[in-house]
Enzyme design. Sequence first.
Site, PDB file in Angstrom:
ATOM      1  N   ALA A  60       0.813  -1.107  -0.090  1.00  0.00           N
ATOM      2  CA  ALA A  60      -0.072   0.110   0.104  1.00  0.00           C
ATOM      3  C   ALA A  60       0.860   1.387   0.119  1.00  0.00           C
ATOM      4  CB  ALA A  60      -1.066  -0.024   1.010  1.00  0.00           C
ATOM      5  N   GLY A  61       2.230   0.928  -0.190  1.00  0.00           N
ATOM      6  CA  GLY A  61       3.028   2.162  -0.250  1.00  0.00           C
ATOM      7  C   GLY A  61       3.652   2.572   0.895  1.00  0.00           C
ATOM      8  N   ASP A  63       4.170   3.676   4.700  1.00  0.00           N
ATOM      9  CA  ASP A  63       3.620   3.523   5.872  1.00  0.00           C
ATOM     10  C   ASP A  63       3.106   4.940   6.349  1.00  0.00           C
ATOM     11  OD1 ASP A  63       2.441   3.359   8.547  1.00  0.00           O
ATOM     12  OD2 ASP A  63       3.116   1.102   8.495  1.00  0.00           O
ATOM     13  N   LEU A  64       1.770   5.364   6.018  1.00  0.00           N
ATOM     14  CA  LEU A  64       1.375   6.685   6.537  1.00  0.00           C
ATOM     15  C   LEU A  64       1.647   6.944   8.014  1.00  0.00           C
ATOM     16  CD1 LEU A  64      -1.376   7.039   3.939  1.00  0.00           C
ATOM     17  CD2 LEU A  64       0.992   8.165   3.960  1.00  0.00           C
ATOM     18  N   HIS A  82      14.829   5.164  -3.510  1.00  0.00           N
ATOM     19  CA  HIS A  82      15.444   5.330  -4.759  1.00  0.00           C
ATOM     20  C   HIS A  82      16.658   4.297  -4.896  1.00  0.00           C
ATOM     21  CE1 HIS A  82      15.001  10.101  -4.956  1.00  0.00           C
ATOM     22  NE2 HIS A  82      13.726   9.291  -4.932  1.00  0.00           N
ATOM     23  N   ASP A 137       5.961   9.372  -6.704  1.00  0.00           N
ATOM     24  CA  ASP A 137       7.273   9.229  -6.377  1.00  0.00           C
ATOM     25  C   ASP A 137       7.775   7.795  -6.511  1.00  0.00           C
ATOM     26  OD1 ASP A 137       6.783   7.931  -3.859  1.00  0.00           O
ATOM     27  OD2 ASP A 137       7.155   9.616  -2.874  1.00  0.00           O
TER      28      ASP A 137
HETATM   29  C1  LHQ Z   1      -1.998   1.382   5.624  1.00  0.00           C
HETATM   30  C2  LHQ Z   1      -1.567   2.003   4.506  1.00  0.00           C
HETATM   31  C3  LHQ Z   1      -0.782   2.817   4.542  1.00  0.00           C
HETATM   32  C4  LHQ Z   1      -0.251   2.438   6.858  1.00  0.00           C
HETATM   33  C5  LHQ Z   1      -3.698   0.779   4.346  1.00  0.00           C
HETATM   34  N1  LHQ Z   1       0.215   3.064   5.567  1.00  0.00           N
HETATM   35  N2  LHQ Z   1      -1.330   1.794   6.973  1.00  0.00           N
HETATM   36  C6  LHQ Z   1       4.804   9.372   0.429  1.00  0.00           C
HETATM   37  C7  LHQ Z   1       5.090   9.979   1.625  1.00  0.00           C
HETATM   38  C8  LHQ Z   1       6.185  10.766   1.684  1.00  0.00           C
HETATM   39  C9  LHQ Z   1       7.435  10.081   1.198  1.00  0.00           C
HETATM   40  C10 LHQ Z   1       7.615   8.832   0.798  1.00  0.00           C
HETATM   41  O1  LHQ Z   1       6.751   8.233  -0.439  1.00  0.00           O
HETATM   42  C11 LHQ Z   1       5.418   8.373  -0.168  1.00  0.00           C
HETATM   43  C12 LHQ Z   1       4.968   7.425  -1.025  1.00  0.00           C
HETATM   44  C13 LHQ Z   1       3.691   6.675  -1.013  1.00  0.00           C
HETATM   45  O2  LHQ Z   1       3.714   5.538  -1.030  1.00  0.00           O
HETATM   46  S1  LHQ Z   1       2.273   8.033  -0.899  1.00  0.00           S
HETATM   47  C14 LHQ Z   1       0.985   6.855  -0.783  1.00  0.00           C
HETATM   48  C15 LHQ Z   1       0.867   5.987   0.459  1.00  0.00           C
HETATM   49  N3  LHQ Z   1       0.004   5.188   0.213  1.00  0.00           N
HETATM   50  C16 LHQ Z   1      -1.658   5.592   0.151  1.00  0.00           C
HETATM   51  O3  LHQ Z   1      -2.060   6.768   0.250  1.00  0.00           O
HETATM   52  C17 LHQ Z   1      -2.347   4.302   0.233  1.00  0.00           C
HETATM   53  C18 LHQ Z   1      -3.258   4.527   1.633  1.00  0.00           C
HETATM   54  N4  LHQ Z   1      -4.319   3.125   1.551  1.00  0.00           N
HETATM   55  C19 LHQ Z   1      -5.374   3.054   1.005  1.00  0.00           C
HETATM   56  O4  LHQ Z   1      -5.633   4.197   0.127  1.00  0.00           O
HETATM   57  C20 LHQ Z   1      -6.183   1.757   1.113  1.00  0.00           C
HETATM   58  O5  LHQ Z   1      -5.785   1.299   2.267  1.00  0.00           O
HETATM   59  C21 LHQ Z   1      -5.933   0.884  -0.023  1.00  0.00           C
HETATM   60  C22 LHQ Z   1      -6.633   1.398  -1.304  1.00  0.00           C
HETATM   61  C23 LHQ Z   1      -4.569   0.576  -0.247  1.00  0.00           C
HETATM   62  C24 LHQ Z   1      -6.490  -0.399   0.249  1.00  0.00           C
HETATM   63  O6  LHQ Z   1      -7.927  -0.265   0.800  1.00  0.00           O
HETATM   64  P1  LHQ Z   1      -8.810  -1.447   1.418  1.00  0.00           P
HETATM   65  O7  LHQ Z   1      -8.479  -2.814   0.599  1.00  0.00           O
HETATM   66  O8  LHQ Z   1     -10.059  -1.098   1.564  1.00  0.00           O
HETATM   67  O9  LHQ Z   1      -7.881  -1.724   2.935  1.00  0.00           O
HETATM   68  P2  LHQ Z   1      -7.965  -0.803   4.085  1.00  0.00           P
HETATM   69  O10 LHQ Z   1      -8.062   0.874   3.777  1.00  0.00           O
HETATM   70  O11 LHQ Z   1      -8.838  -1.366   5.031  1.00  0.00           O
HETATM   71  O12 LHQ Z   1      -6.542  -1.235   4.642  1.00  0.00           O
HETATM   72  C25 LHQ Z   1      -6.315  -2.303   5.530  1.00  0.00           C
HETATM   73  C26 LHQ Z   1      -5.617  -1.931   6.737  1.00  0.00           C
HETATM   74  O13 LHQ Z   1      -4.022  -1.436   6.180  1.00  0.00           O
HETATM   75  C27 LHQ Z   1      -5.890  -0.791   7.540  1.00  0.00           C
HETATM   76  O14 LHQ Z   1      -5.575  -1.007   8.865  1.00  0.00           O
HETATM   77  P3  LHQ Z   1      -6.625  -1.338  10.047  1.00  0.00           P
HETATM   78  O15 LHQ Z   1      -5.754  -1.354  11.353  1.00  0.00           O
HETATM   79  O16 LHQ Z   1      -7.636  -0.256   9.870  1.00  0.00           O
HETATM   80  O17 LHQ Z   1      -7.068  -2.528   9.423  1.00  0.00           O
HETATM   81  C28 LHQ Z   1      -5.346   0.526   7.000  1.00  0.00           C
HETATM   82  O18 LHQ Z   1      -5.041   1.414   7.783  1.00  0.00           O
HETATM   83  C29 LHQ Z   1      -3.724  -0.141   6.632  1.00  0.00           C
HETATM   84  N5  LHQ Z   1      -3.043   0.648   5.559  1.00  0.00           N
HETATM   85  N6  LHQ Z   1      -2.647   1.365   3.610  1.00  0.00           N
HETATM   86  N7  LHQ Z   1      -0.006   3.213   3.423  1.00  0.00           N
END
Ligand code: LHQ
Length: 255
Positions: A60-61, A63-64, A82, A137
């Site tokens: 999911a990229g 960890d936010l 990188h 990125d």
């Molecule tokens: C997560 C995450 C996650 C932590 C799901 N982190 N927990 C950025 C910043 C600066 C510098 C470095 O580079 C970057 C690069 C990037 O990658 S920015 C993009 C970061 N990724 C996102 O914004 C994606 C966020 N996640 C989502 O939109 C959804 O979770 C997706 C579409 C991936 C999956 O959706 P669902 O299948 O509905 O799953 P869910 O949302 O229910 O997630 C399951 C669990 O995973 C949940 O935790 P919980 O404790 O509530 O069960 C989420 O919080 C966790 N999770 N992605 N990136």
Amino acid sequence: MAEVEVGREGAVQTITLNRPEKLNAFTQTLHGELQAALEQARDPAVRAVVVTGAGRGFSAGQDLGAFGDGGDVAAMLRATYHVNVLAIRSLEKPVIAAVNGVCAGAGLSLACACDIRVASDAAFFVPGFVGIGLIPDSGGSYFVQRLLGTARAFEWMTSNRRLTAAEAHAWGLVSRVIEADAFAAGVAEYAAELAAAPTRAIGLTKRLFDEAASSTLEEQLEREAEAQTEATQTEDFREGVAAFGEKREARFSGR
Ligand code: LHQ
């Protein structure tokens, strides 16, 4: 428990991102372990590499939760994403992203940095970045644009639309879709086929394709001539020609 697991089956090394409860989102620890795994993959005995995820996610990229308020983002990107993206590109062997499930943000970039993408029919692809006000990125702006073309890549990466595995296949983002139940076996079979191929020719082809993106035709013809000289000096070339003459299957060694 390790955040990245490394397995070896014959000449195939499998690297599994292993934070299933967080859909294998990237942490500092995960980056470090991925770097070590990719270093291990340089072993000439490894002739194909599979990158996949544990559980229902590929990644999911970022960890936010672990990101905090950001700090020096550019320095963080340089020191982590990188390094691993460049490590994948510099491996002179095929790297397959076996996209088992959710693939978003820098997880999408990582999959696109690999040479081949195979998806489970349970996988889906989400740009992610734009959903939280960020730009693609970790090579996202580079690889996705090259794979999909500017118009489609821009429309998708600015929409945050979920793409199913079937749509990703229709777009050419993934080259195969395998049913979830048969995914692990299908990936293993495909990776074993690639590992039995003439690895040096594949490695040289990978390098040539990377260089072609920023070369003139004249430069590229010259690079091909040099690479072909190298390829004709391999044991696999001798074996390939011998097998052709003897009307049998070639047994490539990767040397
Ligand atoms: C997560 C995450 C996650 C932590 C799901 N982190 N927990 C950025 C910043 C600066 C510098 C470095 O580079 C970057 C690069 C990037 O990658 S920015 C993009 C970061 N990724 C996102 O914004 C994606 C966020 N996640 C989502 O939109 C959804 O979770 C997706 C579409 C991936 C999956 O959706 P669902 O299948 O509905 O799953 P869910 O949302 O229910 O997630 C399951 C669990 O995973 C949940 O935790 P919980 O404790 O509530 O069960 C989420 O919080 C966790 N999770 N992605 N990136």
